[in-house]
Scaffold this active site. Structure first.
Site, PDB file in Angstrom:
ATOM      1  N   LYS A  90      21.887 -22.171 -19.594  1.00 58.25           N
ATOM      2  CA  LYS A  90      22.862 -23.031 -20.266  1.00 58.25           C
ATOM      3  C   LYS A  90      23.157 -24.324 -19.504  1.00 58.25           C
ATOM      4  CE  LYS A  90      23.842 -20.677 -24.039  1.00 58.25           C
ATOM      5  NZ  LYS A  90      23.504 -21.277 -25.357  1.00 58.25           N
ATOM      6  N   GLU A 112      32.452 -24.995 -27.035  1.00 56.58           N
ATOM      7  CA  GLU A 112      32.693 -23.629 -27.478  1.00 56.58           C
ATOM      8  C   GLU A 112      31.917 -22.697 -26.559  1.00 56.58           C
ATOM      9  OE1 GLU A 112      30.295 -25.520 -28.576  1.00 56.58           O
ATOM     10  OE2 GLU A 112      28.612 -24.146 -28.299  1.00 56.58           O
ATOM     11  N   SER A 378      16.643 -15.422 -19.758  1.00 57.86           N
ATOM     12  CA  SER A 378      17.517 -16.587 -19.918  1.00 57.86           C
ATOM     13  C   SER A 378      18.758 -16.553 -19.038  1.00 57.86           C
ATOM     14  CB  SER A 378      17.917 -16.738 -21.380  1.00 57.86           C
ATOM     15  OG  SER A 378      18.508 -15.553 -21.857  1.00 57.86           O
TER      16      SER A 378
END
Lengths: 397, 242
Positions: A90, A112, A378
């Site tokens: 991220k 968010e 991830s």
């Protein structure tokens, strides 16, 4: 003149910018700013320097010998986004967009978050770049990811919990959009996945493409050839598109794994391709879970980061074209993968990434040992340890 | 030209039957156009009051189909005012035919994305209302004015629907800016909750839209076990500047 309704924002019949009129001008401004930094070498240099000096990139591509041996099929390799700063892919996007916001002169950042990984990444980037940060998070997610709520607060962000609707990621996005429409002048909406109105799906894909660019070079160097199969979990789809993008013109199978929850047949899942149909949510036309009246359905997954009723519009298009195969893994399969990767490779995967690992557990034994399967890991699973323990009846106090 | 009063109701809150009675009351009280909101799970353009009303209607099982049936029932009652269906893109995709509906306003559908919607409405003789906002650049106003029929909806303030204590200082200038591009009536909504704000809007525009402020009165009446129709009647009388 670039803008939110450009052809560049359309992926076949998907994508576009279905937004309230008040947001059209800020999206135009964002399109123009993005176009400007794409041609400004100093932006790319600044981002690359921070990714390497501060975030710890490149992340390795690791061969998984014990998992490969246990499965007895193709060789399994892992792209280690779990080793990226903040523990997930991220940050690649959050840092890039935070730098963009700073160049645009926007000092108030809103975002968010579902699992909290994007919220933590955004709060981290804002701390480093001296930007104000407000994170919207559904009440349900805040409860199951309490550790990440505190991490965001430690990083100086304000966390606003959202009590409307299903109190998960989609409601956090609703609230972030409402905030943006109210504070358009000074606020940058730092969207966390490859979804939303144009230009977000494109910006997020480009900022995440570092995953695939690195992985392609690394596996060519280490294994001497391209992988046969690429696997990634798909919530909004940012880690998947980030890995796949660099291999687009290569003869590789691409597999996206959605959250099967308690099983697609039970209705408690987040498998948009198997259980959904095209519609419009959060500014984009894509596949989503909805009833016959176009009401958006609540989703279920053990993983907060995959618990979202729509999928990025580019995934919808690549699915229609047959370029990406989509399938799902259930909560039970993901939990089994969480344990197995921990025990065999010494890597505790995020519950989101565990869905991609679960595909490998299921399918790799059927593939010949000559094949290479590259799984995008991830994120790391530290954030999920408490939740998994609780599900297994273990009291950590 | 006399000024228009354009009330908004979330259809189905507290029930379809009460919405029907509220519609007739509003016509009796001098409404010129009625906006009916279609409850949707993800109303990104709505503030807290309309969100709650829509969520409660959904929880009670109200569907967009029930809203269309309400329109038909109102027409069967002899309800003659133009009815604007106020909706989001996704439920609209599942709605047809739009019998009895005069106009459609889609909060998350700019004209650039509205090709299919416009074609469908033109074929059915239904007006397509588009919105202009304080952030709309001059060059886009022409595009919006070209596609809007019925009236042009001006969003008074940056933000979501909801009562506000005051309107922006440059409201008058903004309306004048729109006049260069359209001869249609311009109605102003978002944030109008008092006689003073309604009067200020009527001094420069052709009508005022009141939504959340009525919604709040309805909600308070429902929670106090009072009659929401009479409570709303007293409220709309109290803010009518005409």
């Amino acid at each position: 003149m670039t803008g939110p309704f450009d052809e560049a924002g359309r992926f076949g019949p998907y994508g576009g910018a279905y937004v309230p009129e008040t947001l059209v001008a800020p999206l135009e401004e964002l399109c123009a700013a993005w176009e400007e930094v794409l041609t400004d070498a100093s932006f790319g240099r600044e981002l690359d320097d921070m990714l390497s000096e501060w975030a710890g990139r490149p992340t390795p591509t690791t061969f998984a010998p014990r998992l490969t041996e246990a499965l007895g099929g193709a060789q399994v390799w892992l792209k280690r986004e779990d080793l990226n700063h903040t523990g997930a892919h991220k940050l690649n996007n959050a840092l890039g967009q935070a730098l963009l916001a700073k160049r645009m002169g926007k000092r108030r950042i809103i975002a968010e978050t579902g699992a909290g990984q994007h919220g933590v990444a955004t709060a981290t980037a804002c701390a480093r770049l001296d930007l104000d940060c407000i994170i919207y998070m559904g009440e349900v997610d805040a409860a199951r990811q309490a550790l990440n709520v505190y991490r965001m607060q430690l990083l100086g962000a304000e966390v606003r919990t959202v009590a409307s609707g299903s109190r998960t990621l989609k409601d956090a996005i609703n609230e972030a959009l409402r905030d943006w429409v109210t504070h358009v002048d000074d606020t940058y909406y730092l969207l966390g996945s490859a979804l939303g109105p144009h230009p977000y799906p494109t910006i997020v894909r480009e900022l995440q493409s570092v995953i695939g660019v690195e992985a392609r070079a690394q596996i060519l160097r280490a294994a001497g050839r391209l992988p046969d199969v690429l696997v990634a979990c798909v919530g909004g789809g940012s880690n998947a598109i980030g890995l796949f993008n660099a291999f687009r013109d290569d003869p590789c199978r691409m597999v996206g794994v959605e959250a099967g929850g308690e099983g697609v047949a039970t209705g408690k899942h987040a498998a948009r391709f198997e259980g959904g149909s095209p519609g419009v949510l959060h500014g984009t036309r894509t596949y989503l879970l909805q009833d016959g009246w176009g009401q958006v359905l609540e989703t279920h997954s053990v993983s907060a980061g995959l618990d979202y009723p729509a999928v990025g519009p580019e995934h919808a298009w690549l699915q229609d074209q047959g370029r990406i195969e989509f399938t799902s893994a259930t909560d039970t399969e993901a939990l089994a993968a969480f344990h197995q990767l921990s025990e065999l490779e010494g890597i505790i995967p995020a519950l989101e990434s565990s869905h991609a690992v679960a595909w490998a557990l299921r399918e790799v034994p059927k593939l010949p040992s000559s094949q290479l399967v590259l799984v995008n890991l991830s994120g790391r699973g530290d954030k999920d340890v408490r939740q998994v323990a609780a599900m297994e009846g273990i009291d950590l106090g | 030209m006399s000024k228009a009063f354009v009330p908004y109701l979330t259809a189905g809150y507290p029930s379809i039957e009460v919405t029907r009675a509220l519609a007739h009351m509003l016509a009796d009280e001098g409404a010129d156009v009625l906006e009916l909101g279609v409850p949707f799970t993800d109303p990104i353009a709505d503030g807290a009051i309309n969100q709650r009303a829509g969520q409660r209607a959904l929880d009670a099982g109200v569907t967009p189909g029930d809203v269309l049936q309400l329109v038909k029932d109102l027409r069967a009652d002899g309800f003659a005012l133009p009815i604007v269906l106020f909706t989001y893109s996704n439920p609209l995709l599942q709605l047809e035919p739009l019998g009895g509906v005069s106009m459609v306003l889609v909060t998350d559908l700019p004209p650039e994305e509205a090709g299919d919607h416009i074609a469908r409405c033109r074929a059915a003789g239904i007006d397509t209302v588009f919105l202009a906002a304080p952030t709309t650049p001059l060059e886009r106003i022409a595009t919006i004015a070209e596609h809007t029929t019925g009236f042009l909806y001006y969003v008074s303030s940056k933000g979501v629907t909801g009562a506000r204590s005051e309107l922006p200082a440059d409201l008058e200038g903004q309306i004048e800016r729109l006049r260069q591009f359209t001869d249609l009536p311009i109605y102003v909504g978002f944030g109008i909750s008092t006689k003073e704000t309604a009067a200020r809007v009527c001094a420069v525009a052709d009508g005022y839209v009141v939504g959340s402020a009525i919604g709040r009165v309805i909600e308070e009446a429902v929670e106090a076990d009072a009659d929401p129709v009479e409570a709303a009647r007293a409220f709309v009388r109290s803010i009518d500047p005409r």
